[in-house]
Write a protein that holds these residues in place. Sequence first.
Motif, short mmCIF file in Angstrom:
data_model
loop_
_atom_site.label_atom_id
_atom_site.label_comp_id
_atom_site.label_asym_id
_atom_site.label_seq_id
_atom_site.Cartn_x
_atom_site.Cartn_y
_atom_site.Cartn_z
N THR A 1 -4.95 4.25 -26.99
CA THR A 1 -3.47 4.71 -27.36
C THR A 1 -2.76 3.00 -27.56
O THR A 1 -3.09 2.39 -26.65
CB THR A 1 -2.61 5.39 -26.50
N SER A 2 -1.82 2.82 -28.29
CA SER A 2 -0.98 1.82 -28.16
C SER A 2 0.30 2.08 -28.27
O SER A 2 0.64 3.06 -28.97
CB SER A 2 -1.65 0.67 -29.47
N GLY A 3 1.08 0.88 -28.37
CA GLY A 3 2.59 1.17 -28.62
C GLY A 3 3.43 0.38 -27.60
O GLY A 3 2.93 -0.46 -26.96
N THR A 4 4.61 0.71 -27.90
CA THR A 4 5.83 -0.09 -27.09
C THR A 4 6.97 0.69 -26.50
O THR A 4 7.04 1.88 -27.24
CB THR A 4 6.57 -1.12 -27.94
N ILE A 5 7.50 0.42 -25.33
CA ILE A 5 8.61 1.23 -24.86
C ILE A 5 9.60 0.24 -24.53
O ILE A 5 9.25 -0.72 -24.10
CB ILE A 5 8.04 1.88 -23.76
N VAL A 6 10.65 0.70 -24.98
CA VAL A 6 12.07 -0.24 -24.66
C VAL A 6 12.97 0.11 -23.80
O VAL A 6 13.25 1.47 -23.78
CB VAL A 6 12.67 -0.52 -25.97
N LEU A 7 13.30 -0.31 -22.70
CA LEU A 7 14.13 0.37 -21.67
C LEU A 7 15.51 -0.57 -21.43
O LEU A 7 15.29 -1.86 -21.23
CB LEU A 7 13.44 0.56 -20.62
N ILE B 1 12.85 13.06 -24.04
CA ILE B 1 12.74 12.00 -25.17
C ILE B 1 12.55 12.89 -26.29
O ILE B 1 11.48 13.59 -26.85
CB ILE B 1 11.49 11.20 -25.23
N ASP B 2 13.51 12.90 -27.29
CA ASP B 2 13.58 13.57 -28.58
C ASP B 2 13.01 12.62 -29.63
O ASP B 2 13.07 11.21 -29.42
CB ASP B 2 14.94 13.69 -29.36
N GLY B 3 11.89 13.17 -30.59
CA GLY B 3 11.48 12.08 -31.29
C GLY B 3 10.75 12.91 -32.68
O GLY B 3 10.84 14.25 -32.80
N GLU B 4 9.95 12.13 -33.36
CA GLU B 4 9.15 12.62 -34.42
C GLU B 4 7.45 12.42 -34.10
O GLU B 4 7.14 11.41 -34.16
CB GLU B 4 9.57 12.16 -35.64
N LEU B 5 6.89 13.51 -34.26
CA LEU B 5 5.44 13.39 -34.22
C LEU B 5 4.68 13.47 -35.53
O LEU B 5 5.05 14.57 -36.03
CB LEU B 5 4.86 14.55 -33.15
N THR B 6 4.06 12.68 -35.90
CA THR B 6 3.45 12.71 -37.01
C THR B 6 1.67 12.80 -36.88
O THR B 6 1.08 12.06 -35.96
CB THR B 6 3.42 11.59 -37.87
N ILE B 7 1.31 14.01 -37.36
CA ILE B 7 -0.10 14.40 -37.04
C ILE B 7 -0.73 14.60 -38.68
O ILE B 7 0.10 15.52 -39.14
CB ILE B 7 -0.50 15.47 -36.09
N LYS B 8 -1.80 14.25 -39.11
CA LYS B 8 -2.36 14.53 -40.45
C LYS B 8 -1.31 14.43 -41.63
O LYS B 8 -1.08 14.85 -42.39
CB LYS B 8 -2.98 16.11 -40.50
N GLY B 9 -0.43 13.25 -41.39
CA GLY B 9 0.80 12.89 -42.29
C GLY B 9 1.76 13.83 -42.40
O GLY B 9 2.68 13.89 -43.05
N ILE B 10 1.84 14.88 -41.31
CA ILE B 10 2.90 15.80 -41.32
C ILE B 10 3.80 15.60 -40.01
O ILE B 10 3.46 15.39 -39.11
CB ILE B 10 2.40 17.19 -41.08
N THR B 11 5.21 15.14 -40.23
CA THR B 11 5.90 14.77 -39.25
C THR B 11 7.05 16.05 -38.78
O THR B 11 7.55 16.73 -39.73
CB THR B 11 6.97 13.85 -39.68
N SER C 1 13.69 3.33 -26.21
CA SER C 1 12.93 3.92 -27.16
C SER C 1 11.39 4.09 -26.90
O SER C 1 11.07 3.32 -25.99
CB SER C 1 13.21 3.08 -28.49
N VAL C 2 10.70 4.77 -27.59
CA VAL C 2 9.22 4.79 -27.36
C VAL C 2 8.61 4.99 -28.97
O VAL C 2 9.16 5.74 -29.70
CB VAL C 2 8.85 6.26 -26.79
N ASP C 3 7.48 4.26 -28.83
CA ASP C 3 6.71 4.11 -30.23
C ASP C 3 5.11 4.12 -29.80
O ASP C 3 4.93 3.01 -29.41
CB ASP C 3 7.27 2.93 -31.08
N VAL C 4 4.62 5.10 -29.97
CA VAL C 4 3.29 5.37 -29.59
C VAL C 4 2.39 5.65 -30.59
O VAL C 4 2.54 6.49 -31.54
CB VAL C 4 3.09 6.56 -28.51
N THR C 5 1.17 5.04 -30.95
CA THR C 5 0.09 5.29 -31.86
C THR C 5 -1.24 5.65 -31.08
O THR C 5 -1.53 4.85 -30.34
CB THR C 5 -0.22 4.30 -32.93
N ILE C 6 -1.80 6.85 -31.55
CA ILE C 6 -2.95 7.52 -31.07
C ILE C 6 -3.85 7.16 -31.83
O ILE C 6 -3.80 7.88 -33.26
CB ILE C 6 -2.60 8.84 -30.49
N ASP C 7 -5.12 6.77 -31.49
CA ASP C 7 -6.36 6.55 -32.30
C ASP C 7 -6.98 8.15 -32.29
O ASP C 7 -7.44 8.49 -31.01
CB ASP C 7 -7.30 5.71 -31.86
#
Length: 192
Positions: free
Chosen positions: A56-62, A122-132, A70-76
Amino acid sequence: MKNTLKTLALATLFAGFAGSAAAAPESYVIDNSHTFPRFSYSHFGLSKQLSRFNKTSGTIVLDKAAKTGSVDVTIDMKSVDTGFALFDEHIQGADFLDTANHPTARFKSTRVRFEGDKPVSIDGELTIKGITRPVTLQVTSFLNMPHPMLNKDAIGANATTVIKRSEFKAGKYAPDVSDEVTLEIAVEAIKG
């Protein structure tokens, strides 16, 4: 008198900058060795299966003063770990994660809600298989403190949400294998 006014003006100006700097958002880099998204589901009602992703990679801003972030996480997705190598391959197929065409998943926040000094959802958008799809992560624990080994500011949290596999075109065998999947993430991040 003129020098005193100049000194006072400069002191006020520097104090204003110092106050702004103290309230500035702080950026944290996700610690891949202590961040593991997990997912669980019912397997024919026989058991609750639990698996995880190892990269997993990404950044969290507080911004503690403004109570925003804000949260931005990428999962391999190829790092899926079911505990059984053959099933790791199977779950990466087109019917499930389709890692050949979609090697990563991503969560990007749209709003972080605080109660007091701590984020609670934390509200956000989850993208899996190109679907958000929109999701809300419920934060079940949060701590901001100096890391005892790295001598840097660190944050740690646990959060959870429930999604439906079918909404991401991964619903094979539902409802025998539950369509609802609980996602949990244990995350640690170090100030950059």
